[in-house]
Design a protein around this motif. Structure first.
Motif, mmCIF file in Angstrom:
data_model
loop_
_atom_site.group_PDB
_atom_site.id
_atom_site.type_symbol
_atom_site.label_atom_id
_atom_site.label_comp_id
_atom_site.label_asym_id
_atom_site.label_seq_id
_atom_site.Cartn_x
_atom_site.Cartn_y
_atom_site.Cartn_z
ATOM 1 N N GLU A 58 0.826 -1.210 0.000
ATOM 2 C CA GLU A 58 0.000 0.000 0.000
ATOM 3 C C GLU A 58 0.859 1.259 0.000
ATOM 4 O O GLU A 58 0.508 2.273 -0.614
ATOM 5 N N GLN A 59 2.004 1.197 0.696
ATOM 6 C CA GLN A 59 2.879 2.366 0.739
ATOM 7 C C GLN A 59 3.428 2.685 -0.653
ATOM 8 O O GLN A 59 3.529 3.852 -1.047
ATOM 9 N N ILE A 60 3.777 1.650 -1.414
ATOM 10 C CA ILE A 60 4.229 1.866 -2.795
ATOM 11 C C ILE A 60 3.080 2.422 -3.638
ATOM 12 O O ILE A 60 3.244 3.365 -4.417
ATOM 13 N N ALA A 61 1.887 1.841 -3.435
ATOM 14 C CA ALA A 61 0.737 2.226 -4.250
ATOM 15 C C ALA A 61 0.207 3.611 -3.914
ATOM 16 O O ALA A 61 -0.576 4.170 -4.685
ATOM 17 N N GLU A 62 0.608 4.175 -2.766
ATOM 18 C CA GLU A 62 0.179 5.533 -2.419
ATOM 19 C C GLU A 62 0.610 6.541 -3.492
ATOM 20 O O GLU A 62 0.031 7.621 -3.604
ATOM 21 N N ILE A 63 1.626 6.176 -4.279
ATOM 22 C CA ILE A 63 2.044 7.042 -5.382
ATOM 23 C C ILE A 63 0.869 7.267 -6.340
ATOM 24 O O ILE A 63 0.690 8.361 -6.884
ATOM 25 N N GLY A 64 0.055 6.228 -6.539
ATOM 26 C CA GLY A 64 -1.105 6.357 -7.414
ATOM 27 C C GLY A 64 -2.109 7.363 -6.900
ATOM 28 O O GLY A 64 -2.684 8.148 -7.668
ATOM 29 N N VAL A 65 -2.352 7.356 -5.584
ATOM 30 C CA VAL A 65 -3.272 8.334 -4.989
ATOM 31 C C VAL A 65 -2.719 9.743 -5.162
ATOM 32 O O VAL A 65 -3.453 10.682 -5.487
ATOM 33 N N ALA A 66 -1.409 9.887 -4.946
ATOM 34 C CA ALA A 66 -0.784 11.202 -5.109
ATOM 35 C C ALA A 66 -0.917 11.690 -6.553
ATOM 36 O O ALA A 66 -1.261 12.857 -6.803
ATOM 37 N N LEU A 67 -0.686 10.805 -7.521
ATOM 38 C CA LEU A 67 -0.812 11.193 -8.927
ATOM 39 C C LEU A 67 -2.253 11.528 -9.297
ATOM 40 O O LEU A 67 -2.516 12.443 -10.087
ATOM 41 N N LEU A 68 -3.203 10.788 -8.715
ATOM 42 C CA LEU A 68 -4.614 11.077 -8.973
ATOM 43 C C LEU A 68 -4.978 12.478 -8.493
ATOM 44 O O LEU A 68 -5.577 13.278 -9.220
#
Length: 496
Positions: A58-68
């Motif tokens: 999830e910590q790696i995937a938080e990049i997706g939330v930031a980009l969104l």
């Protein structure tokens, strides 16, 4: 965790999310549901095909939330953000306060302590910015009335994470109120410094750097610079104790008025799609399927999830009506907020560590939140349709007054005229149409003008007509004509 192991897990997650996402799209559901189900399937609860811990993924995937949030910020120029007004801020604060109060009351009635009641209320009060923003973007409804209200509330909720975490810290240790007040004041100071600093850099430095990279003719440099800008803002926000997504959103907001905004958005879209899919899959990995299927746990979780969805719709809907937001918009906005967000896991983890809630309560809330997230594409994607039918039902039961012409269902209109813009030229066209016995659907971006037209009993849609979703909402597929009266040639071409 070895690099090879994590890389293999990412491939498995993305592969499963892609396959299930395509399947869900084929049967009419959102790809988000496929990503969540993929995480459940390959996670530790079922096949255990992924060795990486869900929190690490999830910590790696938080990049997706930031980009969104970065891309959403790029779409919201500061002039457009001001049209959100204080109404959304008031709605966000009241929604959080009343949701916590109502949830705490229920927990106290069930025999829980005050600390547990406040923690559970805080977890339920937060909705999922990533899920709602993703669906609103897919539906082209960010500019709709309920899209604006929902995003305003979600931004307030993201800002509220800091004081809510401070409250959990205060409840979990013998800290004086003065110490908490000092810490809260310090956080507010650093937030103000962060916002001021990023706006200064965004206005004075970043546009010049983008201009220099554009003149080189190298297409790779602007993409790298866009990603660095987004991730740097997210990283600084995290260092200061705030949500990384909030930092990325502010960075996008700063660049929204620059001439490079649309190109930056197009450059980061592929990265956003990959990391956001990974994020939803990692959320699905949190599901403990064996625990869920043992005993009566499944029925308890389903009951809690249903209570959360209905309770949040009721509380948010009443808050929006109290703020005198139109009935259909209030209900549609409430439907968009009827889930537990990903940041609630942060609050719950901190509370469990401090023994404010038990592991069983945390597991129930986590499982219930996953069910509410699975409902997001249905509730948000069909919010306009659901709100129209609910308004008809409430009017029939005499629990709501018959909406005026500005609240009439546009889905039933045919052979009508759409008028874009209500300035001097638009007013002139409007008078001519009324003389001919035609009542057009007016699309206007200025909320003050929309309110004036509403008082004059016109059918009016608040939004940017250059967005396909707004035109579809106004019934462009069934309209006889569309008249553009905007003074800006570029904007007129965009609408056409």
């Amino acid at each position: 965790m070895e690099f090879g192991t994590m890389l293999g897990d990412i491939v498995i997650l993305l592969g499963a999310a892609s396959l299930l996402g395509m399947l869900c799209e084929r049967i009419g559901f959102s790809a988000i549901i496929g990503a969540l189900l993929a995480g459940v399937l390959v996670g530790p609860g079922v096949l255990h095909a992924v060795a990486t811990e869900p929190k690490d993924m999830e910590q790696i995937a938080e990049i997706g939330v930031a980009l969104l949030l970065f891309t959403i910020g790029l779409e919201l120029s500061r002039s457009r953000l001001r049209t959100y007004g204080l109404q959304g801020v008031r709605g966000g604060v009241l929604q959080i306060v009343f949701t916590i109060a109502c949830t705490a009351g229920v927990v106290l009635l069930l025999g829980g302590g005050m600390s547990m009641a406040l923690v559970v209320g805080s977890m339920i009060a937060i909705s999922s910015t990533a899920s709602v923003a993703r669906v609103l973007t897919e539906q082209a409804e960010l500019d709709s009335q309920h899209g604006r209200v929902s995003m305003s509330v979600l931004i307030v909720q993201d800002l509220a994470i800091v004081p809510l975490l401070l409250m959990v810290s205060f409840l979990g240790q013998s800290t004086s109120f003065n110490d908490v007040a000092v810490e809260l004041g310090g956080r507010a100071f650093w937030l103000a410094c962060f916002l001021a600093g990023i706006f200064l850099v965004g206005l004075l430095v970043i546009p010049r750097i983008f201009g220099s990279t554009a003149r080189t003719g190298n297409r790779d440099l602007p993409i790298v610079l866009a990603l660095v800008t987004c991730l740097l803002a997210a990283w600084i926000a995290w260092l200061l104790g705030f949500s990384p997504a909030l930092g990325a959103f502010v960075a996008g907001l700063v660049l929204a008025d620059s001439p490079y905004a649309q190109q930056i958005r197009a450059d980061v879209l592929p990265f956003k799609a990959v990391f956001l899919t990974l994020f939803f899959a990692s959320i699905g990995m949190l599901a403990d399927v064996p625990w869920l299927l043992s005993g009566v746990n499944l029925w308890i979780v389903l009951g809690v999830a249903a209570a959360i969805i209905l309770g949040k719709i009721l509380v948010a809907g009443l808050v929006f009506r109290f703020l005198r937001i139109q009935g259909r918009v209030s209900i549609a906005s409430a439907l968009c907020l009827a889930q537990i967000g990903e940041f609630s896991f942060v609050i719950g983890t901190a509370a469990t560590r401090r023994e404010l809630i038990s592991n069983e309560v945390f597991q129930v809330l986590t499982s219930a939140s996953l069910i509410t997230l699975l409902m997001v594409p249905l509730l948000v994607g069909r919010s306009h349709w659901c709100s129209s039918h609910l308004v008809r039902l409430l009017v029939g039961l005499r629990l709501m007054k018959e909406p005026g012409p500005e609240g009439e269902s546009l889905a039933e209109l045919e052979d009508h005229v759409i008028l874009v813009g209500a300035g001097p030229a638009g007013r002139s066209v409007l008078e001519r149409l009324r003389v001919e016995g035609r009542e057009p659907v007016i699309i206007e971006m200025n909320p003050r003008t929309v309110r004036e037209l509403g008082r004059e009993e016109h059918r009016v849609v608040l939004g940017n007509a250059a967005r396909g979703g707004i035109l579809v909402h106004a019934g462009v597929k069934r309209a006889r004509a569309l008249i553009v009266t905007l003074p800006d040639t570029k904007a007129s071409v965009g609408v056409i």
